[in-house]
Design a protein around this motif. Structure first.
Motif, short mmCIF file in Angstrom:
data_model
loop_
_atom_site.label_atom_id
_atom_site.label_comp_id
_atom_site.label_asym_id
_atom_site.label_seq_id
_atom_site.Cartn_x
_atom_site.Cartn_y
_atom_site.Cartn_z
N LEU A 1 0.84 -1.20 0.00
CA LEU A 1 0.00 0.00 0.00
C LEU A 1 0.87 1.25 0.00
CD1 LEU A 1 -2.55 -1.13 2.74
CD2 LEU A 1 -2.95 -1.12 0.27
N ALA A 2 0.46 2.22 -0.78
CA ALA A 2 1.18 3.50 -0.79
C ALA A 2 0.76 4.36 0.38
CB ALA A 2 0.92 4.23 -2.10
N GLN A 3 -0.48 4.15 0.89
CA GLN A 3 -0.98 4.98 1.98
C GLN A 3 -2.19 4.32 2.64
OE1 GLN A 3 -2.07 8.72 0.12
NE2 GLN A 3 -3.37 7.75 -1.40
N VAL A 4 -2.40 4.66 3.89
CA VAL A 4 -3.60 4.27 4.63
C VAL A 4 -4.29 5.57 5.05
CG1 VAL A 4 -4.53 3.12 6.66
CG2 VAL A 4 -2.57 2.13 5.47
N LEU A 5 -5.52 5.77 4.58
CA LEU A 5 -6.26 7.01 4.81
C LEU A 5 -7.46 6.72 5.69
CD1 LEU A 5 -6.23 8.19 1.08
CD2 LEU A 5 -4.69 8.96 2.89
N THR A 6 -7.69 7.58 6.68
CA THR A 6 -8.79 7.34 7.61
C THR A 6 -9.63 8.58 7.82
OG1 THR A 6 -7.48 7.90 9.56
CG2 THR A 6 -7.45 5.60 8.84
N ARG A 7 -10.92 8.34 7.96
CA ARG A 7 -11.84 9.33 8.51
C ARG A 7 -12.53 8.59 9.66
NH1 ARG A 7 -14.29 12.52 11.52
NH2 ARG A 7 -16.18 11.38 11.93
N ARG B 1 -9.44 15.69 2.64
CA ARG B 1 -8.04 15.26 2.69
C ARG B 1 -7.90 13.87 2.06
NH1 ARG B 1 -6.33 11.87 6.21
NH2 ARG B 1 -8.04 12.29 7.65
N VAL B 2 -8.85 12.98 2.36
CA VAL B 2 -8.80 11.62 1.81
C VAL B 2 -8.92 11.64 0.29
CG1 VAL B 2 -10.08 9.44 1.67
CG2 VAL B 2 -9.61 10.46 3.90
N THR B 3 -9.90 12.38 -0.24
CA THR B 3 -10.12 12.40 -1.69
C THR B 3 -8.94 13.05 -2.42
OG1 THR B 3 -11.42 14.43 -1.43
CG2 THR B 3 -12.62 12.35 -1.50
N ARG B 4 -8.36 14.09 -1.82
CA ARG B 4 -7.19 14.72 -2.45
C ARG B 4 -6.02 13.75 -2.50
NH1 ARG B 4 -8.61 19.43 0.56
NH2 ARG B 4 -7.08 18.83 2.16
N ALA B 5 -5.81 13.01 -1.41
CA ALA B 5 -4.69 12.07 -1.37
C ALA B 5 -4.88 10.95 -2.39
CB ALA B 5 -4.57 11.48 0.04
N LEU B 6 -6.12 10.50 -2.58
CA LEU B 6 -6.38 9.46 -3.58
C LEU B 6 -6.10 9.98 -4.99
CD1 LEU B 6 -9.67 7.79 -2.29
CD2 LEU B 6 -7.40 6.78 -2.37
N GLY B 7 -6.41 11.24 -5.22
CA GLY B 7 -6.23 11.82 -6.55
C GLY B 7 -4.78 12.03 -6.94
N THR B 8 -3.90 12.07 -5.96
CA THR B 8 -2.49 12.36 -6.26
C THR B 8 -1.57 11.16 -6.06
OG1 THR B 8 -2.15 13.13 -3.97
CG2 THR B 8 -2.74 14.79 -5.63
N CYS B 9 -2.13 10.02 -5.61
CA CYS B 9 -1.31 8.84 -5.33
C CYS B 9 -1.57 7.76 -6.38
CB CYS B 9 -1.62 8.30 -3.94
SG CYS B 9 -0.67 6.83 -3.52
N PRO B 10 -0.54 7.32 -7.10
CA PRO B 10 -0.75 6.31 -8.13
C PRO B 10 -0.84 4.88 -7.59
CG PRO B 10 1.56 6.96 -8.07
CD PRO B 10 0.85 7.82 -7.05
N ALA C 1 -19.12 7.46 -1.09
CA ALA C 1 -18.96 6.03 -1.36
C ALA C 1 -18.83 5.78 -2.87
CB ALA C 1 -20.16 5.26 -0.80
N GLU C 2 -19.62 6.46 -3.67
CA GLU C 2 -19.51 6.34 -5.13
C GLU C 2 -18.13 6.75 -5.61
OE1 GLU C 2 -23.70 6.74 -7.49
OE2 GLU C 2 -22.78 8.61 -6.79
N HIS C 3 -17.63 7.86 -5.06
CA HIS C 3 -16.31 8.35 -5.46
C HIS C 3 -15.22 7.33 -5.10
CE1 HIS C 3 -13.14 11.28 -6.31
NE2 HIS C 3 -12.57 10.91 -5.18
N LEU C 4 -15.32 6.74 -3.92
CA LEU C 4 -14.31 5.76 -3.51
C LEU C 4 -14.39 4.50 -4.37
CD1 LEU C 4 -14.65 6.16 0.36
CD2 LEU C 4 -12.77 6.96 -1.07
N LEU C 5 -15.61 4.11 -4.77
CA LEU C 5 -15.76 2.95 -5.65
C LEU C 5 -15.10 3.18 -7.00
CD1 LEU C 5 -19.42 1.83 -4.90
CD2 LEU C 5 -17.45 0.30 -4.96
N SER C 6 -15.12 4.41 -7.46
CA SER C 6 -14.56 4.72 -8.78
C SER C 6 -13.08 5.08 -8.72
CB SER C 6 -15.33 5.89 -9.41
OG SER C 6 -15.16 7.08 -8.65
N SER C 7 -12.51 5.14 -7.52
CA SER C 7 -11.09 5.51 -7.37
C SER C 7 -10.22 4.27 -7.58
CB SER C 7 -10.83 6.10 -5.98
OG SER C 7 -11.57 7.29 -5.80
N ALA C 8 -9.40 4.29 -8.61
CA ALA C 8 -8.55 3.15 -8.92
C ALA C 8 -7.55 2.89 -7.78
CB ALA C 8 -7.79 3.40 -10.22
#
Length: 346
Positions: free
Chosen positions: A121-127, A153-162, A189-196
């Motif tokens: 894993l590149a990162q572990v993100l929590t809310r 913060r979680v969505t931004r981190a997902l968008g910048t981490c490959p 939840a929809e956004h997280l489902l679509s996040s590769a």
């Protein structure tokens, strides 16, 4: 004189403190590794790519106790696990358990599980639910604003981490209106489902989110039982608002047990029943009635393959499991054919 000597050797003292802390960490890891097999800790497999599989995992603080273990499976085809259940059932403990097992595995430690396979894993993100949820007077933040900051913060981190990410969301949208809260939780939840590359454990109390698996086969809904005295174990819930998210006034039962006035409890029960009737809607049938069973069979096959490859499943047990899957799919095929014929006759 003493302070002068300390000041003159402060660099050496810092190096010594770091070395002692590292030694303490390594010794702790070694003690876990020397635990008798079957005592709760095992050496995890950390590999590039693939699914996250935890078999009979426990929270590290509960590993030595008689807490009920729970398993986790997240993959590219099933990246989001929706978790529901009553208060005090163990939802937050379970979500943190998944994150801590992944972190311990990456740190080189044994983990509290019968078996664990963790992708790099590149990162572990929590809310997560923390004291900050009450807001911050110093920072002039409301509890809802703090929630939204965490999700941003979680969505931004997902968008910048490959790389692959593990995301834990422990209830969002609780500190605003129910309509807005449900809408925000669904959209996130929809956004997280679509996040590769995102593997997500998503905790909620909202009825609306029980419909997510109907629209997204990649979402698995699991629920803790609301029965009093039941073991804190997750089971797969059906899709729809009335399967898995209904808490049967457990929250009101808790308020009564704490000592709320009888008239307050009685009024709350009546209002809860009225609100449930007003919101009741027939669940929408999925496009393919058997899609959930097919997805479950696919997940089951992937888990069996991993366990057999690691020698944790005998050949006879594997045959029995595969026969069970085959029989389930045969029954599904027969039921689908019967339904099709009945529709043509009508």
């Amino acid at each position: 004189f003493f302070f002068e000597r300390v000041r003159g050797n402060i660099t050496h003292l810092r190096v010594l403190a770091e070395a002692m802390s590292t030694l303490d960490l390594v010794v702790s890891f070694a003690e876990l590794a020397l635990e008798p097999k079957g005592e709760g800790y095992t050496c995890p497999d950390v590999e590039e790519g693939g699914p996250l599989l935890i078999v009979e995992g426990k929270h590290p603080l509960l590993a030595g106790e008689s807490a009920e273990p729970n398993s986790t499976f997240l993959s590219r085809d099933r990246p989001l696990e929706l978790v529901s259940g009553p208060n005090l059932a163990g939802k937050s403990t379970y979500s943190r358990q998944v994150a801590l097992v992944a972190i311990l595995a990456h740190a080189g430690s044994f983990v509290p599980a019968k078996y664990a396979r963790v992708p790099l894993l590149a990162q572990v993100l929590t809310r997560s639910t923390v004291t900050r949820d009450s807001g911050s007077i110093e920072d002039n933040l409301s509890s809802f604003y703090a929630e939204m900051q965490d999700i941003a913060r979680v969505t931004r981190a997902l968008g910048t981490c490959p790389g692959a990410s593990l995301v834990v969301v422990d209830e969002i949208g609780r500190s605003t209106s129910e309509a807005d809260g449900e809408a925000i939780a669904w959209s996130v939840a929809e956004h997280l489902l679509s996040s590769a590359g995102a593997f997500t454990v998503f905790i909620t109390h909202y009825d609306l989110l029980g419909r997510l698996p109907e629209k997204y086969p990649g979402c698995l809904h699991r629920a803790f039982s609301s029965a009093r005295g039941s073991k804190h174990q997750l089971t797969e819930a059906g899709s729809g608002p009335d399967q898995g998210l209904s808490e049967k006034q457990y929250g009101i039962d808790l308020a009564e047990g704490i000592g709320y006035p009888e008239e307050v409890v009685a009024e709350a029960r009546e209002l809860s029943r009225a609100a449930s009737l007003a919101k009741a809607r027939p669940p929408q049938a999925p496009r393919d009635p058997g899609f959930r069973l097919k997805a479950q069979a696919r997940d089951h096959l992937e888990v069996l393959s991993l366990l057999f490859a690691k020698g944790l499943l005998s050949e006879g047990a594997l045959r029995a499991e595969l026969l069970g899957i085959q029989q389930q799919l045969q029954r599904l095929t027969a039921a689908t054919a019967t339904a099709t014929n009945d529709g043509e006759d009508a």
